[in-house]
Design a protein around this motif. Structure first.
Motif, PDB file in Angstrom:
ATOM      1  N   ARG A 195       0.529  -0.626   0.048  1.00 52.76           N
ATOM      2  CA  ARG A 195       0.454  -0.302  -0.342  1.00 52.76           C
ATOM      3  C   ARG A 195       0.573   1.468   0.130  1.00 52.76           C
ATOM      4  N   THR A 196       1.777   1.477   1.120  1.00 50.39           N
ATOM      5  CA  THR A 196       2.251   2.332   0.879  1.00 50.39           C
ATOM      6  C   THR A 196       3.540   3.404  -0.381  1.00 50.39           C
ATOM      7  N   ARG A 198      11.282   4.636   3.654  1.00 54.69           N
ATOM      8  CA  ARG A 198      10.975   3.019   4.424  1.00 54.69           C
ATOM      9  C   ARG A 198      12.263   2.461   4.641  1.00 54.69           C
ATOM     10  N   HIS A 208       5.370   5.957  11.631  1.00 56.80           N
ATOM     11  CA  HIS A 208       4.951   6.116  10.130  1.00 56.80           C
ATOM     12  C   HIS A 208       3.963   7.093   9.692  1.00 56.80           C
ATOM     13  N   GLN A 213       0.753   7.244   7.688  1.00 63.27           N
ATOM     14  CA  GLN A 213      -0.347   6.294   7.661  1.00 63.27           C
ATOM     15  C   GLN A 213      -1.121   7.379   8.907  1.00 63.27           C
ATOM     16  N   ARG A 239       5.475   1.224  14.406  1.00 65.58           N
ATOM     17  CA  ARG A 239       5.256   2.122  14.172  1.00 65.58           C
ATOM     18  C   ARG A 239       4.362   3.180  13.865  1.00 65.58           C
ATOM     19  N   VAL A 240       2.922   2.457  13.678  1.00 63.44           N
ATOM     20  CA  VAL A 240       1.529   3.427  12.975  1.00 63.44           C
ATOM     21  C   VAL A 240       1.230   4.177  14.686  1.00 63.44           C
ATOM     22  N   ARG A 247      -2.168  -5.061  13.430  1.00 63.27           N
ATOM     23  CA  ARG A 247      -1.080  -6.629  13.046  1.00 63.27           C
ATOM     24  C   ARG A 247      -0.555  -6.889  13.906  1.00 63.27           C
ATOM     25  N   GLN A 261       3.085  -8.203  14.149  1.00 58.95           N
ATOM     26  CA  GLN A 261       3.868  -8.272  13.011  1.00 58.95           C
ATOM     27  C   GLN A 261       4.768  -9.576  13.517  1.00 58.95           C
ATOM     28  N   PRO A 317      -4.336  -0.299   9.764  1.00 57.45           N
ATOM     29  CA  PRO A 317      -3.388  -0.368   9.121  1.00 57.45           C
ATOM     30  C   PRO A 317      -3.006  -0.794   7.367  1.00 57.45           C
ATOM     31  N   GLY A 318      -3.428  -2.077   7.579  1.00 57.90           N
ATOM     32  CA  GLY A 318      -3.203  -3.028   6.891  1.00 57.90           C
ATOM     33  C   GLY A 318      -1.212  -3.549   6.835  1.00 57.90           C
ATOM     34  N   PRO A 319      -1.648  -4.965   5.929  1.00 56.74           N
ATOM     35  CA  PRO A 319      -1.820  -5.660   6.170  1.00 56.74           C
ATOM     36  C   PRO A 319      -2.577  -6.308   6.467  1.00 56.74           C
TER      37      PRO A 319
HETATM   38  C1  NCD Z   1       1.860  -0.559   8.114  1.00 58.96           C
HETATM   39  C2  NCD Z   1       3.655  -0.643   8.270  1.00 58.96           C
HETATM   40  O1  NCD Z   1       4.048  -1.247   7.327  1.00 58.96           O
HETATM   41  O2  NCD Z   1       4.117   0.010   9.352  1.00 58.96           O
HETATM   42  N1  NCD Z   1       1.158  -1.181   7.087  1.00 58.96           N
HETATM   43  C3  NCD Z   1       0.941   0.065   6.278  1.00 58.96           C
HETATM   44  O3  NCD Z   1       2.214   0.865   5.741  1.00 58.96           O
HETATM   45  N2  NCD Z   1       0.383   0.172   5.754  1.00 58.96           N
HETATM   46  C4  NCD Z   1       1.585  -1.853   9.411  1.00 58.96           C
HETATM   47  C5  NCD Z   1       2.174  -2.606   9.247  1.00 58.96           C
HETATM   48  O4  NCD Z   1       2.956  -3.952   8.899  1.00 58.96           O
HETATM   49  O5  NCD Z   1       1.756  -3.863  10.290  1.00 58.96           O
END
Ligand code: NCD
Length: 296
Positions: free
Chosen positions: A52-53, A102, A130, A133, A163-164, A217, A219, A254-256
């Motif tokens: 996504r990002t 990133r 993040h 996000q 990080r979100v 998520r 992780q 935030p996905g995934p």
């Molecule tokens: C997040 C990330 O990568 O920090 N996802 C994202 O950017 N949409 C959260 C995650 O990976 O769980």
């Protein structure tokens, strides 16, 4: 003057509000962003996986008329032993207009920014922040609720690895949220690190009287697996499903998503108060506003 976008902690409330309003304006009116980045070159470098990002940073730039060059980390000279700052300095003398970075290490975009005067946009660093996000989440919240001040928000899941959360903590202070956390004890920060943030006693309390629930998520690549007995057990004690989903609360992620872990697959597909797809959609407009903030 080009500006960096390294974290919500470096922005003022006014900056964040400007970003949100600009993104909403772009969402409503295509003409407002068209050609805004004409003749600009944006370099994306992702040292960590992303769907996504990365895609939304690229689509946003292209829709605004920029050229996007993606440096494939696996095929880059960093893999031949070139240092990261040599790479950034070499790319800088090609005069791109921004780097979107990133990295799996916290603080890495900030570190790189010391070696270049090209604006660095943080697309997520380690367990630190993040920020894009957070902006897209704030846009989604504003659309859903009409305002983002004084919200009741609970974040559930792998808090220490997220990080979100790092960016949301800053947003919570800015907009005076009543923020709480819930999750397995092994994934919660120590109380003294997060003064003023309530840890919910159980899932029922975590889901009660909230405007928004943000699920995180598990992780597995950051060893969250070691912090819990099994994914099934996590789903049972911390997951949202048809039996416990609160009706008047918006659910975000935030996905995934790990389907059937943070959220039951059926619940995810069948409820209107789940905003996950809207978050992804808004990600493009958030990133457009970020480019505009940094470059124009
Ligand atoms: C997040 C990330 O990568 O920090 N996802 C994202 O950017 N949409 C959260 C995650 O990976 O769980």
């Amino acid at each position: 003057m080009p500006k960096e976008f390294l974290g919500i902690k470096y922005l003022t409330k006014n900056d964040v509000e400007t970003l949100i309003n600009k993104a909403i304006q772009y969402k409503q009116n295509k003409e407002a962003y068209k050609d805004k980045l004409k003749e600009k070159n944006i370099i994306t470098i992702f040292f960590e996986n992303s769907t996504r990002t990365r895609t939304s940073f690229e689509i946003a730039a292209k829709k605004m008329g920029a050229e996007v060059i993606n440096v494939d980390y696996e095929k880059s000279s960093i893999k031949k032993g070139e240092t990261d700052f040599d790479t950034i300095q070499n790319l800088s003398v090609m005069h791109p207009d921004a780097f979107v970075v990133r990295h799996f290490e916290s603080g890495y975009p900030y570190f790189l920014s010391k070696f270049t005067n090209i604006p660095i946009i943080n697309a997520g660093d380690g367990t630190n922040e993040h920020p894009s996000q957070a902006i897209l989440d704030l846009i989604t919240m504003k659309e859903a609720k009409g305002n983002i001040e004084n919200l009741n928000v609970c974040i559930i899941g792998d808090i220490i690895n997220s990080r979100v959360v790092g960016s949301h903590l800053e947003a919570a202070k800015m907009f005076n949220w009543n923020l709480s956390f819930y999750g397995p004890k092994t994934m919660l920060p120590k109380q003294e690190w997060i003064k003023n943030i309530k840890i919910e006693k159980n899932l029922e309390k975590a889901l009660t009287d909230k405007d928004f629930i943000i699920l995180l998520r598990i992780q597995l690549e950051r060893n969250s697996g070691q912090n819990m007995p099994s994914l099934g057990e996590y789903a049972k004690f911390f997951g949202i499903n048809d039996n416990n989903i609160p009706k008047d609360t918006y659910i975000m992620h935030p996905g995934p998503v790990n389907r059937n872990v943070e959220l039951s697959s059926k619940t995810m597909d069948e409820n209107d108060n789940i905003l996950i797809a809207t978050q992804v959609e808004n990600g493009v407009f958030a990133r457009m506003a970020i480019y505009d903030f940094c470059l124009n």
